[in-house]
Design a protein around this motif. Structure first.
Motif, short mmCIF file in Angstrom:
data_model
loop_
_atom_site.label_atom_id
_atom_site.label_comp_id
_atom_site.label_asym_id
_atom_site.label_seq_id
_atom_site.Cartn_x
_atom_site.Cartn_y
_atom_site.Cartn_z
N PRO A 38 30.71 -12.31 0.12
CA PRO A 38 31.82 -10.53 -0.95
C PRO A 38 31.03 -9.51 -1.20
CG PRO A 38 33.23 -12.81 -0.81
CD PRO A 38 31.90 -12.87 -0.38
N ILE A 39 30.96 -8.66 -1.53
CA ILE A 39 29.90 -7.45 -2.57
C ILE A 39 31.05 -6.25 -2.76
CG2 ILE A 39 28.52 -5.63 -1.74
CD1 ILE A 39 27.02 -8.48 -1.91
N ALA A 40 30.94 -5.62 -3.48
CA ALA A 40 31.30 -4.97 -4.39
C ALA A 40 30.07 -4.05 -5.41
CB ALA A 40 32.73 -5.22 -5.02
N LYS A 41 31.20 -2.36 -5.51
CA LYS A 41 29.98 -1.71 -6.40
C LYS A 41 30.17 -2.31 -7.62
CE LYS A 41 30.13 2.85 -8.10
NZ LYS A 41 31.19 3.65 -8.21
N GLY A 42 28.62 -2.54 -8.03
CA GLY A 42 28.82 -2.43 -9.50
C GLY A 42 28.73 -1.96 -10.39
N LEU A 43 29.10 -2.58 -11.73
CA LEU A 43 28.93 -2.16 -13.28
C LEU A 43 27.56 -1.22 -13.73
CD1 LEU A 43 31.59 -4.50 -14.57
CD2 LEU A 43 32.50 -2.81 -12.85
N LEU A 44 26.55 -2.41 -12.75
CA LEU A 44 25.56 -1.11 -13.51
C LEU A 44 24.51 -0.96 -12.19
CD1 LEU A 44 24.37 -4.65 -16.41
CD2 LEU A 44 25.29 -1.93 -16.63
N GLY A 45 25.35 -0.16 -11.48
CA GLY A 45 24.20 0.56 -10.83
C GLY A 45 24.08 0.16 -9.35
N GLU A 46 24.42 -1.35 -9.33
CA GLU A 46 24.00 -2.71 -8.18
C GLU A 46 25.09 -2.98 -7.83
OE1 GLU A 46 20.38 -4.50 -9.27
OE2 GLU A 46 18.91 -3.09 -9.53
N TYR A 56 29.81 -11.79 -9.89
CA TYR A 56 28.10 -11.36 -10.37
C TYR A 56 27.57 -10.69 -10.01
CZ TYR A 56 28.57 -16.60 -10.95
OH TYR A 56 28.75 -18.64 -10.67
N CYS A 57 26.86 -9.22 -11.26
CA CYS A 57 26.07 -8.53 -11.01
C CYS A 57 25.19 -8.94 -10.89
CB CYS A 57 26.24 -7.97 -12.53
SG CYS A 57 25.18 -6.39 -12.87
N SER A 58 24.50 -8.45 -10.07
CA SER A 58 23.04 -9.21 -9.14
C SER A 58 22.30 -8.04 -10.13
CB SER A 58 22.92 -8.25 -7.72
OG SER A 58 23.46 -6.78 -7.67
N ARG A 59 22.15 -6.92 -10.83
CA ARG A 59 21.20 -7.18 -11.88
C ARG A 59 20.85 -7.70 -13.30
NH1 ARG A 59 18.01 -2.24 -13.72
NH2 ARG A 59 20.24 -0.46 -12.19
N LEU A 60 21.99 -8.24 -13.71
CA LEU A 60 21.79 -9.25 -14.46
C LEU A 60 21.15 -10.62 -14.39
CD1 LEU A 60 25.26 -8.26 -16.60
CD2 LEU A 60 21.96 -7.51 -17.16
N ASN A 192 29.17 0.10 -21.79
CA ASN A 192 28.63 1.25 -22.18
C ASN A 192 27.05 1.60 -22.68
OD1 ASN A 192 30.05 2.61 -20.09
ND2 ASN A 192 32.00 2.71 -21.39
N LYS A 193 26.81 0.61 -23.03
CA LYS A 193 25.84 0.86 -23.95
C LYS A 193 24.29 -0.01 -22.65
CE LYS A 193 26.63 -0.71 -28.70
NZ LYS A 193 26.14 -1.79 -30.07
N ILE A 194 24.43 -0.83 -22.20
CA ILE A 194 23.41 -1.19 -21.12
C ILE A 194 23.74 0.37 -20.33
CG2 ILE A 194 23.24 -2.60 -19.55
CD1 ILE A 194 23.00 -3.71 -21.64
N ARG A 195 25.03 0.83 -19.52
CA ARG A 195 25.08 1.62 -18.87
C ARG A 195 23.86 3.53 -19.53
NH1 ARG A 195 28.23 2.09 -14.13
NH2 ARG A 195 28.60 3.75 -14.41
N SER A 196 24.04 3.29 -20.29
CA SER A 196 23.52 4.22 -21.34
C SER A 196 21.95 4.35 -21.07
CB SER A 196 23.79 4.36 -22.49
OG SER A 196 23.16 6.08 -22.97
N LEU A 200 22.79 5.69 -16.50
CA LEU A 200 24.60 5.92 -16.57
C LEU A 200 25.17 6.58 -16.70
CD1 LEU A 200 24.23 2.72 -14.16
CD2 LEU A 200 23.48 4.57 -13.08
N GLU A 201 26.49 7.43 -16.08
CA GLU A 201 27.73 7.59 -16.94
C GLU A 201 28.09 6.38 -17.65
OE1 GLU A 201 28.69 10.86 -17.55
OE2 GLU A 201 26.70 12.08 -16.75
N PRO A 202 28.98 7.09 -18.43
CA PRO A 202 29.93 6.00 -19.03
C PRO A 202 31.04 5.29 -18.25
CG PRO A 202 30.08 7.66 -20.11
CD PRO A 202 28.60 8.53 -19.56
N MET A 203 31.71 4.73 -18.36
CA MET A 203 32.68 4.25 -17.62
C MET A 203 34.70 4.29 -18.09
SD MET A 203 33.95 0.69 -15.02
CE MET A 203 32.86 1.01 -14.25
N LYS A 204 35.13 4.62 -17.76
CA LYS A 204 36.33 5.09 -18.83
C LYS A 204 36.84 3.82 -18.91
CE LYS A 204 37.18 9.87 -16.53
NZ LYS A 204 38.37 10.47 -16.19
N LEU A 205 37.30 3.58 -19.53
CA LEU A 205 38.14 2.34 -20.28
C LEU A 205 38.67 2.06 -18.85
CD1 LEU A 205 38.79 0.04 -21.86
CD2 LEU A 205 40.21 2.03 -23.84
N GLU A 206 40.02 3.39 -18.16
CA GLU A 206 40.56 2.86 -18.10
C GLU A 206 40.31 2.54 -16.50
OE1 GLU A 206 41.74 6.19 -21.01
OE2 GLU A 206 40.47 5.57 -19.92
N ASP A 207 38.72 3.03 -16.48
CA ASP A 207 38.86 2.18 -14.47
C ASP A 207 38.13 0.72 -15.02
OD1 ASP A 207 39.30 5.21 -13.63
OD2 ASP A 207 37.12 5.65 -13.75
#
Length: 346
Positions: A38-46, A56-60, A192-196, A200-207
């Motif tokens: 199963p694949i889902a949208k990642g938190l760090l662009g991958e 698992y985050c494929s980038r990490l 969000n430190k890593i996204r910066s 990448l745009e920061p992720m909202k806390l609510e999301d």
């Protein structure tokens, strides 16, 4: 130029045939993650992939978890520092390294101590994120046999996915967890430190909150991860030590002695009288480590992620400054439901 991390000696030159075999192995893992999981949208662009019930985050990690499971061969003397991210891993790594090496690297000689030269993740390398991560090391399986015992490794993998040799040989595992609300907020800040750094745009806390509650944070679901190690600690207390970050902050000396005893190197009465426990706590304190040059300006791996990302505040209860009352109540409900009947409270 920063010195090479000690674990990099594991990547010794190989014959062409061996290199081709390693590449074949990793390409097979990549095919598995890309086509059968199963694949889902990642938190760090991958993308993230789900393997054996965890994300698992494929980038990490690349395909590191699959490689660890098949190729890591444990020793009975191995000690594994396990956690879900943002639970006090950096601190526990530092404490464990300082304890097991205190005779060779006295904490009183701080300027010469390895923790002044390396981030603790370089001294206690993560199996899936550093040693078997094809994103960092190419298609190379490390030769961990060259490391002397006792070997000290880290992992964020759930206990159900670890190499079977760890349980079979009785390797020791020290697991640290953190209360759910603080873990979530710390993860969000780190993310969000890593996204910066990746533009990448920061992720909202609510999301992020919504994903976390659905179990789709990296190495999550959070509750399944914690429960897995909790149950192991009840079934095999001689092999699995379960720690809570909040309790360690409240009584660091008490828990450091527990850690040392569990690792097989308890402090002698003379060492305690001479202040060794206090020296290790001071050396590994958030205030000390976060202000070292290696952690303020250094980068600990080939991803370019700054060591400073591992240090924010380390406080207990900081989540109250970010989460709404509704968010905290929802997390409390989920946590109570997930942990019901286990005997564990967070």
């Amino acid at each position: 130029m920063a010195p090479n991390a000690p674990y990099e000696i594991c990547f010794v030159p190989k014959s062409r045939e061996e290199e081709e075999e390693d590449e074949k192995i990793y390409r097979r893992y990549k095919e598995i993650t890309a086509t059968t999981l199963p694949i889902a949208k990642g938190l760090l662009g991958e993308p993230m992939y789900q393997y054996q019930g965890f994300w698992y985050c494929s980038r990490l990690v690349g395909v590191g978890p699959l490689a660890v499971q098949d190729h890591f061969k444990a020793r009975a003397s191995d000690i594994l520092i396990a956690s879900i991210p943002k639970s006090g891993t950096t601190w526990l790594n530092s404490l464990a390294f300082a304890v097991i090496n205190h005779k060779y690297h006295p904490p009183s000689a701080q300027q010469q101590h390895p923790l002044h030269k390396f981030n603790s993740h370089d001294l206690v390398p993560m199996l899936e994120m550093r040693l078997y991560n094809n994103n960092l090391n190419g298609y190379r399986i490390p030769n961990l046999d060259i490391l002397p015992s006792p070997r000290l490794f880290g992992t964020h993998m759930p206990c159900t996915s670890l190499s079977q040799s760890i349980a079979l040989l009785g390797s020791r595992i020290i697991y640290i967890c953190r209360n759910t609300k603080d873990n979530l907020v710390s993860w969000w800040h780190f993310l969000n430190k890593i996204r910066s750094d990746l533009s990448l745009e920061p992720m909202k806390l609510e999301d992020f909150f919504e994903l976390f509650c659905e179990g789709m944070s990296t190495f999550g679901p959070f509750w399944d991860h914690v429960l897995g190690y909790w149950k192991e600690s009840l079934e095999r207390p001689q092999n699995v030590l379960f720690l809570k970050y909040d309790e360690m902050v409240a009584e660091p000396a008490f828990h450091l002695k527990r850690i040392a005893k569990f690792m097989g190197c308890p402090f002698s009465s003379m060492e305690e009288e001479e202040g060794l426990v206090g020296e290790i706590i001071k050396l590994c304190s958030f205030e000390n480590l976060s202000n070292l040059a290696v952690n303020k300006k250094g980068s600990s791996d080939h991803t370019g992620f700054p060591n400073s990302a591992y240090f924010r505040q380390g406080k207990v209860g900081d989540s109250e400054n970010y989460l709404s009352l509704e968010m905290m109540e929802q997390l409390d409900r989920i946590t109570k439901q997930k942990l019901h009947g286990s005997g564990l409270t967070l």
